[in-house]
Write a protein that holds these residues in place. Structure first.
Motif, short mmCIF file in Angstrom:
data_model
loop_
_atom_site.label_atom_id
_atom_site.label_comp_id
_atom_site.label_asym_id
_atom_site.label_seq_id
_atom_site.Cartn_x
_atom_site.Cartn_y
_atom_site.Cartn_z
N GLU A 40 69.67 10.32 -50.28
CA GLU A 40 69.20 11.67 -50.64
C GLU A 40 70.04 12.24 -51.79
N GLY A 42 71.34 10.47 -54.11
CA GLY A 42 71.26 9.59 -55.27
C GLY A 42 72.56 8.88 -55.56
N LYS A 137 63.39 9.00 -53.83
CA LYS A 137 63.08 10.29 -54.45
C LYS A 137 61.88 10.90 -53.74
N ASP A 149 59.40 4.40 -59.05
CA ASP A 149 60.51 5.33 -59.30
C ASP A 149 60.97 6.02 -58.03
N HIS A 150 60.16 5.96 -56.98
CA HIS A 150 60.49 6.64 -55.73
C HIS A 150 61.12 5.70 -54.69
N PRO A 239 63.50 11.28 -48.89
CA PRO A 239 64.53 10.25 -48.99
C PRO A 239 64.89 9.69 -47.62
#
Length: 288
Positions: A40, A42, A137, A149-150, A239
């Protein structure tokens, strides 16, 4: 190097793999209670950098693996996602228009090298080897082109099932899919950096060394990007959410007679670039 969750002397930790064992890093980063919190924030790259060069804090045999994400908000599973698996249903339908989905609870999974638990209510414990993706993400109505990207990480899943309990009613799979510790995830999280990691890799399930399931992700009826786009249409992906992406044909229920798992069996789920998830089988202890 993988990110792992594990328990030693009754205390749960998270960290990374290291030669001969694991490196506990949760004490060095108390702001993140679990790997879900790391994702979460990153902070995967930060954690991997912190682990570089560190010797194992816990040697193999001194700890037990837990599911990599012990506290996900959601575990969403995709059913019937390979052509040969779809053909098992003999309904004349080439492929459904949308993925078939169901939910599993975190308690229904155990970690790498821990036994799958066969309950006394049924001998029909079955295996399903799968690849699982972990969302990094958050997003809602995510376009397929943006789905990679997620993704934060990849892991493996044995989506263990109590087969007769899947058919207890007119419309259900929940009962057969959520027995405590009937499935497994792990060993850990492989950071996701490139769509090639999931585009065309081989997925194999072995029972006692015998190959039972084998296919490639390029054969999925609904590729992983499509799964993310479809699921995020109706629910916000957060996330740490886990999507279990589908199993090939060859589960024990499809043999004649069926080949149910029993104590003493060893199941291995392997995928290129992700590793091997290994579990034995044990009967549930229900007391005297």
């Amino acid at each position: 190097m993988m990110l792992v969750s594990f328990t030693a002397k009754g205390v749960q930790h998270w960290g990374t793999t290291a030669p001969g064992g694991v490196v506990a890093l949760s004490g060095a980063f108390p702001q993140w209670r679990s790997l879900r919190n790391v994702i979460e924030a990153g902070a995967i790259a930060q954690i991997l950098a912190a682990a570089q060069g560190r010797p194992a804090s816990h040697r193999e045999g001194s700890f037990t693996y837990d599911p990599p994400i012990p506290d996900p908000e959601k575990i969403i599973c995709v059913g019937v996602n390979f052509p040969d698996r779809n053909a098992e249903y003999k309904d004349g339908q080439d492929a459904p228009p949308n993925p078939s989905l169901f939910i599993r609870f975190p308690r229904s999974f155990t970690g790498h090298d821990q036994p799958l638990i066969r309950p006394p209510e049924s001998p029909q414990l079955d295996y399903e080897g799968e690849i699982a993706v972990v969302i990094g993400k958050p997003g809602r109505r995510i376009p397929e082109t943006q789905a990679p990207d997620h993704i934060a990480a990849l892991t493996l899943c044995n989506e263990g099932t109590i087969r007769d309990w899947v058919r207890h009613a007119k419309f259900n799979v929940t009962q057969g899919k959520n027995w405590d510790r009937s499935g497994a995830m792990g060993p850990g999280l492989v950071p996701f950096t490139d769509p090639a990691q999931i585009a065309d890799i081989q997925l194999t399930t072995r029972v006692n060394g015998e190959v039972r399931q084998q296919d490639r992700t390029s054969q999925m009826l609904f590729p992983i990007a499509r799964q993310i786009a479809y699921i995020s249409t109706f629910t916000t992906l957060a996330p740490g959410d886990i999507i279990v992406t589908g199993t090939p044909t060859g589960a024990g229920a499809r043999f004649d007679p069926p080949l149910w798992l029993k104590p003493g069996d060893v199941v291995e789920v392997e995928a290129e670039g992700i590793g091997i998830l290994r579990n034995g089988v044990a009967d549930e202890r229900t007391g005297a």
